[in-house]
Design a protein around this motif. Structure first.
Motif, PDB file in Angstrom:
ATOM      1  N   THR A   1       0.806  -1.234   0.000  1.00 26.83           N
ATOM      2  CA  THR A   1       0.000   0.000   0.000  1.00 26.83           C
ATOM      3  C   THR A   1       0.835   1.279   0.000  1.00 26.83           C
ATOM      4  N   LEU A   2       2.143   1.174  -0.202  1.00 28.42           N
ATOM      5  CA  LEU A   2       2.971   2.379  -0.150  1.00 28.42           C
ATOM      6  C   LEU A   2       2.980   3.136  -1.462  1.00 28.42           C
ATOM      7  N   LEU A   3       2.622   2.449  -2.538  1.00 30.19           N
ATOM      8  CA  LEU A   3       2.740   3.043  -3.862  1.00 30.19           C
ATOM      9  C   LEU A   3       1.477   2.709  -4.652  1.00 30.19           C
ATOM     10  N   PRO A   4       0.855   3.721  -5.279  1.00 33.66           N
ATOM     11  CA  PRO A   4      -0.337   3.417  -6.076  1.00 33.66           C
ATOM     12  C   PRO A   4       0.007   2.509  -7.265  1.00 33.66           C
ATOM     13  N   ILE A   5      -0.941   1.658  -7.606  1.00 34.78           N
ATOM     14  CA  ILE A   5      -0.748   0.719  -8.714  1.00 34.78           C
ATOM     15  C   ILE A   5      -1.273   1.376  -9.983  1.00 34.78           C
ATOM     16  N   ASP A   6      -0.499   1.347 -11.072  1.00 32.96           N
ATOM     17  CA  ASP A   6      -0.948   1.965 -12.323  1.00 32.96           C
ATOM     18  C   ASP A   6      -2.025   1.117 -13.000  1.00 32.96           C
ATOM     19  N   ALA A   7      -1.750  -0.180 -13.116  1.00 30.56           N
ATOM     20  CA  ALA A   7      -2.729  -1.077 -13.722  1.00 30.56           C
ATOM     21  C   ALA A   7      -2.542  -2.464 -13.137  1.00 30.56           C
ATOM     22  N   GLY A   8      -3.594  -3.276 -13.258  1.00 30.34           N
ATOM     23  CA  GLY A   8      -3.564  -4.598 -12.654  1.00 30.34           C
ATOM     24  C   GLY A   8      -4.178  -4.519 -11.273  1.00 30.34           C
ATOM     25  N   ARG A   9      -4.207  -5.650 -10.570  1.00 25.09           N
ATOM     26  CA  ARG A   9      -4.714  -5.598  -9.207  1.00 25.09           C
ATOM     27  C   ARG A   9      -3.919  -6.524  -8.297  1.00 25.09           C
ATOM     28  N   ALA A  10      -4.004  -6.212  -7.015  1.00 22.35           N
ATOM     29  CA  ALA A  10      -3.278  -7.009  -6.039  1.00 22.35           C
ATOM     30  C   ALA A  10      -4.143  -7.153  -4.816  1.00 22.35           C
ATOM     31  N   SER A  11      -4.023  -8.299  -4.143  1.00 22.90           N
ATOM     32  CA  SER A  11      -4.755  -8.464  -2.892  1.00 22.90           C
ATOM     33  C   SER A  11      -3.909  -9.240  -1.902  1.00 22.90           C
ATOM     34  N   VAL A  12      -4.178  -8.973  -0.636  1.00 23.43           N
ATOM     35  CA  VAL A  12      -3.507  -9.705   0.444  1.00 23.43           C
ATOM     36  C   VAL A  12      -4.598 -10.205   1.380  1.00 23.43           C
ATOM     37  N   ALA A  13      -4.579 -11.488   1.669  1.00 17.57           N
ATOM     38  CA  ALA A  13      -5.586 -12.127   2.519  1.00 17.57           C
ATOM     39  C   ALA A  13      -6.995 -11.791   2.027  1.00 17.57           C
TER      40      ALA A  13
END
Ligand SMILES: Nc1ncnc2c1ncn2[C@@H]1O[C@H](COP(=O)(O)OP(=O)(O)OP(=O)(O)O)[C@@H](O)[C@H]1O
Ligand SMILES: [Mg+2]
Lengths: 323, 265
Positions: free
Chosen positions: A57-69
């Motif tokens: 969560t320190l850097l905005p994501i340009d494209a794509g997605r990410a998840s934790v738990a």
């Protein structure tokens, strides 16, 4: 945290990140299951830290997605922060506080109840042999002691997802092995670990799955063993007495192959041997016939280093490859 | 794939976090202050410096010109100036914080992000209480008197509240500029003129009209006038209301502004 299912804890799907016009991470995807260590390897500037910063969560994501738990990193950053521990590449502890105070502070910020927090702080200080200096301010620590408290701080709340960006850089061999054992035992307890490292031995020993990235994109992926098998070639290393002899030997390589590396500091020539190329024996004889004394030689299976070199832009031994 | 057990914080959670985390960061900043006592002494020394300088160098002239008991006039002004020095330290302290690595960990923790600033403003205000009391003690030795105990408490409370509001202004500047030296230098350009073009050290009656219009209404003056009324036990008129309005107004503007500026990566 050894959760009910074996569903991945950390998921990255087609991540992109650019700084200005320069892409740092390009279409990166991977998954990390509970209880496994995921090794993210790559040369300097490959995009490892950028990837970790997006996932934490320190850097905005340009494209794509990410998840934790199961929590989307972009849409539910506050939920994600409750389930991660981060030891970033740059030190992130309060220099004016002692190690104990730092751990106490982070424990409070994770909202750990007081008795549990106190016990955990004591346990970590003991376990990582920090007792001697835990009550001095961090600004008086040696580089390795500092690195250690920085990594330990990520463990305070026993998070189910742990991100370690070059955790053992600057540690002495004993501390490194101890940290490896700790990371291994955390993973065995169900934690999902993302680990970046420049020490390929570290990835070899720890990582259940390895991804090698270069310029922000995946160039190889698999278990350490599979990656080595894929390389499908062995390596001949020849040590000479001097750089002068090494250069003479390099001269003799003309017309044989130009796929080799040199290491001037140890006067070493490294030649991959695969089916159809010159045999090791023929090469050694060639040097001998030219009157270049050979100090020592090894014929060995490829290491993760060779895999790394063959997949990333750097030539087999860095500065090597004369002419 | 969603995990129903780990919580997305509710509004209530967030409020609880904000309070708990502010307390934690205040604790941290107070430890840091205790290890750098010069940070505490700087604001107090500045206050004492102004107190002695203005009283002994300018006191005679100003006192004669206005016919007021100058030490009685000066001490409340120096209260406000001391609290402002504290706010200035919020600014440099936060700029230093932002340059330190620990900020990156704070950003990755499940904590209220505004607490990083709020904790510092609270710690700085606690330090201001000590500073203002020290200035008051020296003032007492120099002949200054509080009209009543409640007046003394009110005066110190109002001073610290004004300093608190200025802390958030300082925090906004720090979160924007993020360079402690730059922030320190910049304060010379806004804080210093504001301090001198106020009723903190001298009555504004001698100033030219255009300057007086500014000097009479700016927050340092209204705070100094309101504190003076409390220490002297005289009716404060509109000064107290103006001071409170400034405090509330500055908080309304600078709490969200500094938080927003801080959240930028
Ligand atoms: N804030 C930034 N602004 C511009 N470019 C950046 C920024 N941060 C990183 N980069 C660039 O993005 C690329 C990836 O950087 P990153 O830090 O992710 O590499 P890395 O794999 O962690 O390298 P290392 O092994 O040296 O730590 C590099 O080319 C770097 O120069
Ligand atoms: Mg990096």
């Amino acid at each position: 945290m050894a959760s009910t299912s074996d569903a991945p804890v950390i998921v990255a799907e087609g991540l992109w990140k650019s700084y200005g016009d320069i892409p740092a991470v390009r279409d990166l995807s991977f998954e990390v299951r509970p209880g496994s260590v995921f090794g993210l390897l790559g040369p300097n500037g490959a995009g490892k830290t950028t990837t970790i910063n997006m996932l934490t969560t320190l850097l905005p994501i340009d494209a794509g997605r990410a998840s934790v738990a199961g929590f989307d990193v972009e849409r539910a950053p506050e939920a994600v922060r409750q389930v991660i521990g981060l030891a970033g590449q740059a030190a992130a502890i309060d220099e004016k506080l002692t190690a104990r105070e730092n751990l106490e502070m982070f424990g409070r910020l994770y909202k750990m109840p007081k008795p549990e927090r106190r016990a955990r702080v004591d346990e970590l200080i003991e376990q990582f042999r920090m007792t001697e200096y835990a009550d001095r301010t961090v600004s008086t620590y040696s580089g390795g002691q500092r690195r250690r408290i920085d990594v330990v701080a990520a463990l305070i709340a026993n998070p189910p997802a742990l991100f370690l960006d070059e955790p053992t850089t600057g540690l002495d061999p004993r501390s490194r092995v101890e940290l490896w054992e700790e990371i291994r035992s955390l993973a065995d307890g169900g934690t999902a670990v993302v680990l970046t490292t420049q020490y390929l031995e570290e990835a070899d020993r720890l990582a259940d799955h390895i991804v090698i990235i270069d310029r922000g994109t995946v160039v190889a992926s698999g278990t350490a063993g599979a990656l080595k098998d894929d390389l499908d070639r062995d390596v001949l290393e020849v040590h000479f007495a001097s750089v002068g002899d090494l250069n003479l030997a390099v001269g003799k390589m003309a017309g044989v192959t130009d796929d080799y590396g040199t290491d001037e500091t140890s006067s070493k020539l490294t030649i991959p041997i695969s089916e159809g190329s010159a045999s090791s024996l023929a090469l050694l004889r060639r040097f001998e016939d030219a009157g270049i004394p050979i100090v020592d030689f090894h014929y060995r299976r490829p290491t993760l280093d060779d895999v790394f070199m063959s997949h990333t832009d750097e030539v087999i031994t860095g500065s090597g490859r004369s002419k | 794939m969603t995990n129903p057990t780990a919580p997305t914080p509710t509004v209530g959670d967030k409020l609880r976090w904000a309070i708990q985390d502010t307390a934690t960061i205040t604790w941290r900043d107070m430890i840091r202050t205790a290890r750098q006592p010069e940070m505490l002494s700087f604001a107090v020394v500045m206050g004492l410096f102004f107190l002695l300088l203005f009283n002994y160098v300018f006191g005679g002239a100003i006192g004669a010109g206005t016919g007021v008991d100058y030490i009685q006039f000066l001490v409340p002004g120096v209260f406000v100036i001391t609290a402002l020095q504290g706010a200035q330290q919020t600014s440099t302290g936060l700029a230093q914080d932002l340059a330190e690595g620990v900020i990156n960990r704070f950003r990755s923790l499940p904590m209220s992000q505004v607490a990083v600033i709020a904790g510092r403003t609270v710690a700085d205000s606690l330090r201001n209480i000590v500073g203002v009391i020290l200035v008051a003690l020296v003032g007492l030795l120099m002949g200054f008197r509080f009209a009543s105990l409640w007046g003394a408490i009110g005066a110190i409370a109002l001073t610290v509240a004004m300093g608190y509001a200025f802390s958030w202004l300082g925090a906004s500047i720090a979160a924007k500029i993020r360079n402690a030296e730059m922030v320190g230098m910049l304060s010379m350009f806004w804080l210093f003129p504001m301090m001198l073009a106020s009723s903190a050290f001298t009555p504004t009656s001698a100033m030219p009209g255009w300057l007086r219009a500014f000097a009479d209404n700016q927050p340092i003056s209204v705070a100094a006038d309101a504190v003076r009324a409390l220490t002297d036990g005289t009716p404060a008129g509109s000064a107290t209301l103006s001071a409170l309005a400034w405090i509330v107004g500055m908080l309304i503007v600078f709490v969200p502004l500094s938080t927003r500026l801080y959240s930028r990566p």
